[in-house]
Every structure is written in structure tokens, then in C-alpha cells.
Motif scaffolding. Structure first.
Motif, PDB file in Angstrom:
ATOM      1  N   MET A   1      11.180 -25.123 -25.403  1.00  0.00           N
ATOM      2  CA  MET A   1      12.271 -25.972 -25.817  1.00  0.00           C
ATOM      3  C   MET A   1      12.134 -27.318 -25.104  1.00  0.00           C
ATOM      4  N   PRO A   2      12.242 -28.431 -25.828  1.00  0.00           N
ATOM      5  CA  PRO A   2      12.061 -29.737 -25.174  1.00  0.00           C
ATOM      6  C   PRO A   2      13.208 -30.064 -24.234  1.00  0.00           C
ATOM      7  N   THR A   3      12.882 -30.830 -23.211  1.00  0.00           N
ATOM      8  CA  THR A   3      13.906 -31.382 -22.324  1.00  0.00           C
ATOM      9  C   THR A   3      13.901 -32.894 -22.526  1.00  0.00           C
ATOM     10  N   TRP A   4      15.032 -33.519 -22.291  1.00  0.00           N
ATOM     11  CA  TRP A   4      15.209 -34.937 -22.603  1.00  0.00           C
ATOM     12  C   TRP A   4      15.660 -35.718 -21.389  1.00  0.00           C
ATOM     13  N   GLU A   5      15.320 -37.000 -21.383  1.00  0.00           N
ATOM     14  CA  GLU A   5      15.923 -37.933 -20.456  1.00  0.00           C
ATOM     15  C   GLU A   5      16.680 -38.953 -21.297  1.00  0.00           C
ATOM     16  N   TYR A   6      17.723 -39.528 -20.721  1.00  0.00           N
ATOM     17  CA  TYR A   6      18.616 -40.402 -21.469  1.00  0.00           C
ATOM     18  C   TYR A   6      18.744 -41.756 -20.798  1.00  0.00           C
ATOM     19  N   LEU A   7      19.112 -42.749 -21.608  1.00  0.00           N
ATOM     20  CA  LEU A   7      19.246 -44.115 -21.137  1.00  0.00           C
ATOM     21  C   LEU A   7      20.373 -44.775 -21.917  1.00  0.00           C
ATOM     22  N   THR A   8      21.155 -45.607 -21.255  1.00  0.00           N
ATOM     23  CA  THR A   8      22.098 -46.470 -21.954  1.00  0.00           C
ATOM     24  C   THR A   8      21.719 -47.910 -21.640  1.00  0.00           C
ATOM     25  N   THR A   9      21.871 -48.765 -22.631  1.00  0.00           N
ATOM     26  CA  THR A   9      21.536 -50.167 -22.441  1.00  0.00           C
ATOM     27  C   THR A   9      22.457 -51.033 -23.294  1.00  0.00           C
ATOM     28  N   PRO A  10      22.894 -52.176 -22.762  1.00  0.00           N
ATOM     29  CA  PRO A  10      23.715 -53.075 -23.578  1.00  0.00           C
ATOM     30  C   PRO A  10      22.862 -53.732 -24.658  1.00  0.00           C
ATOM     31  N   LEU A  11      23.482 -54.023 -25.796  1.00  0.00           N
ATOM     32  CA  LEU A  11      22.790 -54.706 -26.887  1.00  0.00           C
ATOM     33  C   LEU A  11      23.429 -56.073 -27.097  1.00  0.00           C
ATOM     34  N   MET A  12      22.600 -57.102 -27.065  1.00  0.00           N
ATOM     35  CA  MET A  12      23.083 -58.443 -27.391  1.00  0.00           C
ATOM     36  C   MET A  12      22.951 -58.602 -28.901  1.00  0.00           C
ATOM     37  N   GLY A  27       8.765 -45.229 -26.130  1.00  0.00           N
ATOM     38  CA  GLY A  27       9.028 -43.842 -26.492  1.00  0.00           C
ATOM     39  C   GLY A  27      10.489 -43.459 -26.592  1.00  0.00           C
ATOM     40  N   TRP A  28      11.400 -44.416 -26.451  1.00  0.00           N
ATOM     41  CA  TRP A  28      12.829 -44.116 -26.535  1.00  0.00           C
ATOM     42  C   TRP A  28      13.277 -44.115 -27.989  1.00  0.00           C
ATOM     43  N   GLU A  29      14.124 -43.147 -28.331  1.00  0.00           N
ATOM     44  CA  GLU A  29      14.690 -43.016 -29.672  1.00  0.00           C
ATOM     45  C   GLU A  29      16.185 -43.329 -29.605  1.00  0.00           C
ATOM     46  N   LEU A  30      16.648 -44.178 -30.532  1.00  0.00           N
ATOM     47  CA  LEU A  30      18.067 -44.518 -30.592  1.00  0.00           C
ATOM     48  C   LEU A  30      18.862 -43.315 -31.071  1.00  0.00           C
ATOM     49  N   VAL A  31      19.902 -42.949 -30.333  1.00  0.00           N
ATOM     50  CA  VAL A  31      20.766 -41.833 -30.711  1.00  0.00           C
ATOM     51  C   VAL A  31      22.058 -42.356 -31.319  1.00  0.00           C
ATOM     52  N   GLN A  32      22.656 -43.369 -30.667  1.00  0.00           N
ATOM     53  CA  GLN A  32      23.946 -43.866 -31.124  1.00  0.00           C
ATOM     54  C   GLN A  32      24.206 -45.238 -30.529  1.00  0.00           C
ATOM     55  N   VAL A  33      24.970 -46.048 -31.245  1.00  0.00           N
ATOM     56  CA  VAL A  33      25.464 -47.325 -30.734  1.00  0.00           C
ATOM     57  C   VAL A  33      26.982 -47.257 -30.767  1.00  0.00           C
ATOM     58  N   VAL A  34      27.602 -47.571 -29.636  1.00  0.00           N
ATOM     59  CA  VAL A  34      29.065 -47.547 -29.532  1.00  0.00           C
ATOM     60  C   VAL A  34      29.548 -48.845 -28.907  1.00  0.00           C
ATOM     61  N   THR A  35      30.836 -49.090 -29.066  1.00  0.00           N
ATOM     62  CA  THR A  35      31.450 -50.236 -28.406  1.00  0.00           C
ATOM     63  C   THR A  35      31.712 -49.863 -26.954  1.00  0.00           C
ATOM     64  N   GLY A  36      31.228 -50.694 -26.041  1.00  0.00           N
ATOM     65  CA  GLY A  36      31.390 -50.437 -24.618  1.00  0.00           C
ATOM     66  C   GLY A  36      32.795 -50.731 -24.140  1.00  0.00           C
TER      67      GLY A  36
END
Length: 57
Positions: A1-12, A27-36
Motif C-alpha cells: 500500500m503506498p504511503t504519501w507525503e503532503y504539502l500546502t503552498t499558497p497560490l498567487m 512529483g507533487w500531485e494537486l489534491v485540492q485548492v481552498v481559500t486560506g
């Protein structure tokens, strides 16, 4: 079963594609964009953790 690492970053908003392409090339895949919390956009990214190769395995 794969294990994941996660990242959050602001978008301009004026540079969104370049930011996402930069992370995607690493190698990062976008999961979701939300309002910070301060009103800007925040991207949530994930990528699989590659298990270290054991010598002789």
C-alpha cells in the motif's frame, strides 16, 4: 500500500499555472485548492514516498 507525503503552498492568482507546474515537475500531485484563512488560495499537494532501496535486496 503506498504511503504519501503532503504539502500546502499558497497560490498567487496571477502565477497559478507556473507554481503548479513547478511542484508537478517535482512529483507533487494537486489534491485540492481552498481559500486560506486570510482569503488567498492554498493548494494541497501529495506525492508517494519512495521506499529506500535496501542494499542486496
Amino acid at each position: 500500500m503506498p504511503t504519501w507525503e503532503y504539502l500546502t503552498t499558497p497560490l498567487m492568482i496571477h502565477n497559478t499555472a507556473a507554481i503548479l507546474n513547478n511542484w508537478g515537475s517535482d512529483g507533487w500531485e494537486l489534491v485540492q485548492v481552498v481559500t486560506g484563512p486570510e482569503g488567498g488560495l492554498v493548494a494541497y499537494m501529495k506525492r508517494p514516498i519512495v521506499a529506500a532501496t535496501v542494499a542486496g535486496a
